[in-house]
Design a protein around this motif. Structure first.
Motif, PDB file in Angstrom:
ATOM      1  N   MET A 144      29.098  10.407 -13.142  1.00  0.00           N
ATOM      2  CA  MET A 144      29.483  11.444 -12.289  1.00  0.00           C
ATOM      3  C   MET A 144      28.352  12.322 -11.790  1.00  0.00           C
ATOM      4  SD  MET A 144      32.081  12.655 -10.590  1.00  0.00           S
ATOM      5  CE  MET A 144      33.543  12.402 -11.408  1.00  0.00           C
ATOM      6  N   HIS A 145      28.254  12.477 -10.573  1.00  0.00           N
ATOM      7  CA  HIS A 145      27.069  13.157  -9.812  1.00  0.00           C
ATOM      8  C   HIS A 145      27.291  13.362  -8.440  1.00  0.00           C
ATOM      9  CE1 HIS A 145      26.401   9.048  -8.370  1.00  0.00           C
ATOM     10  NE2 HIS A 145      25.421   9.578  -7.583  1.00  0.00           N
ATOM     11  N   TYR A 146      26.423  14.457  -7.769  1.00  0.00           N
ATOM     12  CA  TYR A 146      26.702  14.542  -6.229  1.00  0.00           C
ATOM     13  C   TYR A 146      25.029  14.231  -5.765  1.00  0.00           C
ATOM     14  CZ  TYR A 146      24.948  19.294  -7.498  1.00  0.00           C
ATOM     15  OH  TYR A 146      24.199  20.393  -7.924  1.00  0.00           O
ATOM     16  N   ASP A 147      25.016  14.170  -4.676  1.00  0.00           N
ATOM     17  CA  ASP A 147      23.682  13.849  -4.139  1.00  0.00           C
ATOM     18  C   ASP A 147      22.912  14.901  -3.736  1.00  0.00           C
ATOM     19  OD1 ASP A 147      24.583  11.340  -4.430  1.00  0.00           O
ATOM     20  OD2 ASP A 147      24.538  10.534  -2.375  1.00  0.00           O
ATOM     21  N   ILE A 148      21.616  14.646  -3.684  1.00  0.00           N
ATOM     22  CA  ILE A 148      20.591  15.676  -3.707  1.00  0.00           C
ATOM     23  C   ILE A 148      20.389  16.377  -2.479  1.00  0.00           C
ATOM     24  CG2 ILE A 148      18.605  14.526  -3.269  1.00  0.00           C
ATOM     25  CD1 ILE A 148      16.838  16.073  -5.305  1.00  0.00           C
ATOM     26  N   ASP A 149      20.934  15.748  -1.536  1.00  0.00           N
ATOM     27  CA  ASP A 149      20.727  16.058  -0.010  1.00  0.00           C
ATOM     28  C   ASP A 149      21.994  16.509   0.485  1.00  0.00           C
ATOM     29  OD1 ASP A 149      21.943  13.723   0.253  1.00  0.00           O
ATOM     30  OD2 ASP A 149      20.502  12.716   1.722  1.00  0.00           O
ATOM     31  N   TYR A 150      23.035  16.654  -0.100  1.00  0.00           N
ATOM     32  CA  TYR A 150      24.288  17.160   0.316  1.00  0.00           C
ATOM     33  C   TYR A 150      24.533  16.170   1.825  1.00  0.00           C
ATOM     34  CZ  TYR A 150      25.021  20.861  -2.720  1.00  0.00           C
ATOM     35  OH  TYR A 150      25.296  21.715  -4.064  1.00  0.00           O
TER      36      TYR A 150
END
Length: 293
Positions: A144-150
């Motif tokens: 589970m993660h989200y991306d660094i650049d939104y």
């Protein structure tokens, strides 16, 4: 007694959708959607399979990653193994494996593949760099993660099935986010969570879907995502710039400061820094949610 489960609702689906409706119903309110027939005019829709990738890219040496947690020995973007693409696809087709490909520009290495897709006219400001392909074996997972650049992301799946669990940024407080990172605790299995160890997960409200060959998942800005390859297969993402100024500023912070600070601390303190962050993920999450264990 019924086993407790995550609070997940099915991501809505559209057979097809106009640009205006896509923007109005999903991009502006920042809601995910699966579009089932968006790319049927792409050559990739009919051509892209594991056998085709083996045919055009079999001699390329590719970096592989498994599901071992990030440590001071293996960094986030350091591969655990390398092999020829032909050998890797043979492995994918022969048995389940945890080895995955990401952060590899296959379309740059094999320009022929660039002819097989186009940027959809969906009202998004796509970043026009070449997209990456992501490969995984049956039962392999992406934490589970989200991306660094939104970014706003259109995620296209090929060959087989893939399960996707998403959470909007509003649910971050329940997800055991690791400080100075873009991930939740890597020892959380979102397909079978341990609610005794991670009770805040019960409060998080997210989404789930299964992607089939040729389907497109829209993931809004900053959405958490966890992927499980139900069968061997691969995917491609197109990224579009954030429309929200707050998210743009977060992206600038992540890219310009956070990742360098984290790398510096990891070099200085080694595994102790990583262990500290994992402990803080539990402490901060439980404190925010008034959970006492």
């Amino acid at each position: 007694m019924m086993k407790e489960r995550l609070q997940l609702t099915q991501i809505p689906r559209e057979k097809t959708i106009s640009k205006a409706d896509f923007i109005k119903k999903y991009v502006q309110p920042q809601k995910p959607v699966v579009i089932e027939h968006l790319i049927e005019d792409w050559p990739a829709y009919n051509k892209w399979s594991l056998d085709y990738i083996k045919e055009v890219a079999g001699e390329k040496t590719v970096p592989l990653y498994d599901d071992r947690p990030i440590t001071s020995e293996f960094k986030f973007n350091e591969p655990h193994l390398k092999m020829k693409m032909s050998e890797y696809i043979d492995l994918l087709k022969s048995k389940p494996t945890n080895y995955r490909i990401f952060l590899y520009h296959l379309l740059k290495e094999v320009p022929k593949l660039q002819e097989d897709f186009k940027f959809p006219d969906m009202g998004l400001r796509f970043l026009k760099q070449l997209p990456m392909l992501f490969f995984g074996g049956a039962n392999s997972k992406v934490f589970m993660h989200y991306d660094i650049d939104y970014a706003n992301i259109l995620h296209f799946h090929f060959h087989g099935k893939k399960q996707c669990i998403l959470y909007p940024p509003s649910e971050s407080k329940f997800l055991y986010k690791v400080p100075h990172a873009l991930i939740s605790r890597e020892d959380i299995d979102f397909t079978n969570p341990d609610f005794e160890k991670f009770p805040a997960l019960k409060m998080a409200q997210g989404y789930i879907t299964e992607l089939n060959h040729g389907e497109t998942l829209y993931m809004p800005e900053g959405y958490w995502h966890q992927m499980t390859y139900l069968t061997a297969g691969f995917s491609m993402s197109l990224r579009a710039t954030s429309r929200n100024l707050t998210n743009l500023s977060k992206a600038v912070y992540n890219l310009g400061f956070m990742r360098y600070f984290d790398n510096t601390m990891r070099k200085w303190k080694g595994q102790g820094w990583i262990d500290h962050k994992n402990e803080q993920a539990i402490y901060r999450t439980h404190k925010k949610n008034n959970i006492k264990l």
